[in-house]
Design a protein around this motif. Structure first.
Motif, PDB file in Angstrom:
ATOM      1  N   SER A  30       0.909  -1.211  -0.093  1.00 25.51           N
ATOM      2  CA  SER A  30      -0.014   0.028   0.032  1.00 25.51           C
ATOM      3  C   SER A  30       0.793   1.239   0.047  1.00 25.51           C
ATOM      4  O   SER A  30       0.616   2.134  -0.931  1.00 25.51           O
ATOM      5  CB  SER A  30      -0.912  -0.055   1.348  1.00 25.51           C
ATOM      6  OG  SER A  30      -1.699   1.258   1.470  1.00 25.51           O
ATOM      7  N   ARG A  31       1.966   1.188   0.832  1.00 25.51           N
ATOM      8  CA  ARG A  31       2.607   2.381   0.868  1.00 25.51           C
ATOM      9  C   ARG A  31       3.545   2.549  -0.505  1.00 25.51           C
ATOM     10  O   ARG A  31       3.741   3.722  -1.069  1.00 25.51           O
ATOM     11  CB  ARG A  31       3.691   2.280   1.816  1.00 25.51           C
ATOM     12  CG  ARG A  31       3.181   2.364   3.405  1.00 25.51           C
ATOM     13  CD  ARG A  31       4.309   1.896   4.328  1.00 25.51           C
ATOM     14  NE  ARG A  31       3.822   1.966   5.682  1.00 25.51           N
ATOM     15  CZ  ARG A  31       4.434   1.535   6.970  1.00 25.51           C
ATOM     16  NH1 ARG A  31       5.707   1.202   6.711  1.00 25.51           N
ATOM     17  NH2 ARG A  31       3.795   1.516   7.975  1.00 25.51           N
ATOM     18  N   LEU A  32       3.914   1.469  -1.266  1.00 28.44           N
ATOM     19  CA  LEU A  32       4.525   1.539  -2.375  1.00 28.44           C
ATOM     20  C   LEU A  32       3.575   2.198  -3.584  1.00 28.44           C
ATOM     21  O   LEU A  32       3.900   2.852  -4.407  1.00 28.44           O
ATOM     22  CB  LEU A  32       4.947   0.270  -2.765  1.00 28.44           C
ATOM     23  CG  LEU A  32       5.663   0.046  -4.222  1.00 28.44           C
ATOM     24  CD1 LEU A  32       6.715   0.969  -4.276  1.00 28.44           C
ATOM     25  CD2 LEU A  32       6.211  -1.516  -4.670  1.00 28.44           C
ATOM     26  N   GLU A  33       2.349   1.771  -3.435  1.00 23.44           N
ATOM     27  CA  GLU A  33       1.353   2.128  -4.410  1.00 23.44           C
ATOM     28  C   GLU A  33       1.025   3.583  -4.327  1.00 23.44           C
ATOM     29  O   GLU A  33       1.184   4.402  -5.159  1.00 23.44           O
ATOM     30  CB  GLU A  33      -0.014   1.503  -4.343  1.00 23.44           C
ATOM     31  CG  GLU A  33       0.211   0.038  -4.734  1.00 23.44           C
ATOM     32  CD  GLU A  33      -1.278  -0.645  -4.430  1.00 23.44           C
ATOM     33  OE1 GLU A  33      -2.047   0.114  -3.931  1.00 23.44           O
ATOM     34  OE2 GLU A  33      -1.355  -1.890  -4.884  1.00 23.44           O
ATOM     35  N   GLU A  34       1.243   3.996  -2.965  1.00 24.52           N
ATOM     36  CA  GLU A  34       1.041   5.589  -2.609  1.00 24.52           C
ATOM     37  C   GLU A  34       2.046   6.382  -3.180  1.00 24.52           C
ATOM     38  O   GLU A  34       2.147   7.184  -3.761  1.00 24.52           O
ATOM     39  CB  GLU A  34       0.830   5.647  -1.091  1.00 24.52           C
ATOM     40  CG  GLU A  34       0.679   7.233  -0.614  1.00 24.52           C
ATOM     41  CD  GLU A  34      -0.582   7.924  -1.131  1.00 24.52           C
ATOM     42  OE1 GLU A  34      -0.715   9.168  -1.289  1.00 24.52           O
ATOM     43  OE2 GLU A  34      -1.390   7.232  -1.627  1.00 24.52           O
ATOM     44  N   ILE A  60       4.649   9.942  -6.950  1.00 25.90           N
ATOM     45  CA  ILE A  60       5.755  10.174  -8.042  1.00 25.90           C
ATOM     46  C   ILE A  60       5.188  10.551  -9.264  1.00 25.90           C
ATOM     47  O   ILE A  60       5.502  11.388 -10.024  1.00 25.90           O
ATOM     48  CB  ILE A  60       6.533   9.039  -8.110  1.00 25.90           C
ATOM     49  CG1 ILE A  60       7.496   8.861  -6.879  1.00 25.90           C
ATOM     50  CG2 ILE A  60       7.632   9.163  -9.338  1.00 25.90           C
ATOM     51  CD1 ILE A  60       8.472   7.544  -6.743  1.00 25.90           C
ATOM     52  N   ALA A  61       3.814   9.865  -9.818  1.00 30.05           N
ATOM     53  CA  ALA A  61       3.401  10.035 -11.150  1.00 30.05           C
ATOM     54  C   ALA A  61       2.748  11.619 -11.044  1.00 30.05           C
ATOM     55  O   ALA A  61       2.790  12.332 -12.074  1.00 30.05           O
ATOM     56  CB  ALA A  61       2.234   8.946 -11.275  1.00 30.05           C
ATOM     57  N   GLN A  62       2.329  12.055  -9.816  1.00 28.23           N
ATOM     58  CA  GLN A  62       1.768  13.342  -9.879  1.00 28.23           C
ATOM     59  C   GLN A  62       2.965  14.318 -10.067  1.00 28.23           C
ATOM     60  O   GLN A  62       2.652  15.456 -10.806  1.00 28.23           O
ATOM     61  CB  GLN A  62       1.068  13.618  -8.460  1.00 28.23           C
ATOM     62  CG  GLN A  62      -0.235  12.988  -8.279  1.00 28.23           C
ATOM     63  CD  GLN A  62      -0.823  13.166  -6.960  1.00 28.23           C
ATOM     64  OE1 GLN A  62      -0.228  13.363  -6.074  1.00 28.23           O
ATOM     65  NE2 GLN A  62      -2.224  12.484  -6.709  1.00 28.23           N
TER      66      GLN A  62
END
Length: 281
Positions: A258-262, A267-269
Motif C-alpha cells: 500500500s505504501r509503495l502504491e501511494e 511520483i506520477a503526480q
C-alpha cells in the motif's frame, strides 16, 4: 454384514454434481443408506486397513463437517459395496472440492481435525482393549469356578472308587457282579472327568495368556495415546505459531504494498507537474 458389490445400486449417484462438501456428504449418506451398513460395521470393516475409521470420524464425514481424505473415501465406498473400478468419479470429485476449498495440507483447521481424529481413534482403541481385558477376566473367573466344581466331582468319584476297593479287601467279602459293573462305570466316569478337567485347564491357561496379552496391549495403547497427544499437541502449537507468523507477514506485506502504491502515485503526480513546467511557452 457382507455387501456384494453392485454398481447398479449406486448408478444414479453422480459425484461430479457435488458443488460443496455438504453435497458430497449427502451422496455418501445415500451410499451408506443403500448398502445397509451401520457405523459399527463400517468401523469393523476398516479395522484391518492401515488407517481405520473411528465412528466419530465417520459422523463428521457423513454430516459434511469436512471433506473426507482420499483413504477415508476409498475405505467407505469399498466397504459399502462400490466396485473398485467405479471409484474414479468419486475420487475426482473429492479432489476438485479439495482444490476449490483451498490447500487443506496448509490449513490449521484440518491439522486440528486430524489431531482430533487421531485422538478419538486412540480413545476407541483403548476402550476396545479395556473391554477385551474385562471380557477375558470374566471368562477366566467363570471357567475357574466351573473347573473347581468339576474337580470336586472328580474327587467324589475317586472317593467312591476307594470305598469299593476297601469293601473288596475285607476278608471273606463276596464281590457281586453288580459291584464289578459299578466299579467299571465309576472308572469310565472318572476317566471322562479327568479328561474334561484337563481340557478345561488348557483352556484356562489359554485365556489367562490372552488376558495378559490384552493387558499389555492396554498399557501400550495408553502409552501411545499419552505420547501421541503430547507430540501432536506440539505440532498443533507449532502450526499455530507458523500461521500466526504467516498472517503477520501477510499484513506487513500488504502495508508495504500500500505504501509503495501511494509512493508511486505521488511520483506520477510530481512527474505530471514537472512535465507541465518543462513545456515550452
Amino acid at each position: 454384514m457382507v455387501v456384494s458389490p453392485s454398481s447398479g445400486l449406486f448408478g444414479d449417484l453422480v459425484p461430479e454434481q457435488a458443488n460443496s462438501v455438504a453435497d458430497f456428504a449427502g451422496l455418501l449418506r445415500q451410499v451408506r443408506s443403500r448398502s445397509g451398513m451401520t457405523y459399527d460395521e463400517l468401523a469393523k470393516s476398516s479395522s484391518n486397513r492401515p488407517k481405520s475409521l473411528a465412528k466419530s470420524t465417520m459422523t463428521d464425514l457423513f454430516n459434511g463437517t469436512r471433506l473426507p481424505r482420499e483413504h477415508q473415501l476409498v475405505t467407505i465406498l469399498l466397504a459399502c459395496g462400490l466396485p473398485s473400478e467405479a471409484l474414479g468419479p468419486w475420487q475426482r470429485a473429492r479432489a476438485r472440492l479439495e482444490t476449490s476449498t483451498g490447500p487443506q495440507e496448509l490449513d490449521l483447521v484440518v491439522v486440528r481435525n486430524d489431531f482430533d481424529d487421531f485422538s478419538r481413534d486412540l480413545g476407541d482403541r483403548l476402550a476396545e482393549a479395556r473391554q477385551e481385558v474385562s471380557d477375558l477376566r470374566r471368562r477366566e473367573q467363570d471357567l475357574a469356578a466351573r473347573l473347581a466344581r468339576e474337580e470336586t466331582k472328580c474327587r467324589q468319584l475317586e472317593a467312591d472308587l476307594e470305598r469299593l476297593r476297601a469293601g473288596r479287601a475285607v476278608a471273606g467279602a463276596v464281590v457281586s457282579p453288580g459291584d464289578v459293573q459299578r466299579e467299571q462305570d465309576l472308572r469310565v466316569l472318572h476317566g471322562r472327568e479327568r479328561a474334561h478337567i484337563e481340557n478345561m485347564r488348557v483352556e484356562l491357561a489359554e485365556i489367562n495368556q490372552a488376558r495378559r496379552q490384552a493387558e499389555e496391549q492396554v498399557e501400550l495403547v495408553a502409552a501411545e495415546s499419552k505420547d501421541s497427544r503430547h507430540q501432536l499437541g506440539r505440532v498443533v502449537d507449532f502450526m499455530e505459531l507458523h500461521f500466526t507468523r504467516a498472517e503477520y507477514e501477510r499484513r506487513e506485506r500488504e502495508k508495504l504494498e500500500s505504501r509503495l502504491e501511494e509512493a508511486q502515485r505521488r511520483i506520477a503526480q510530481l512527474q505530471r507537474v514537472l512535465a507541465m513546467y518543462q513545456e515550452p511557452l
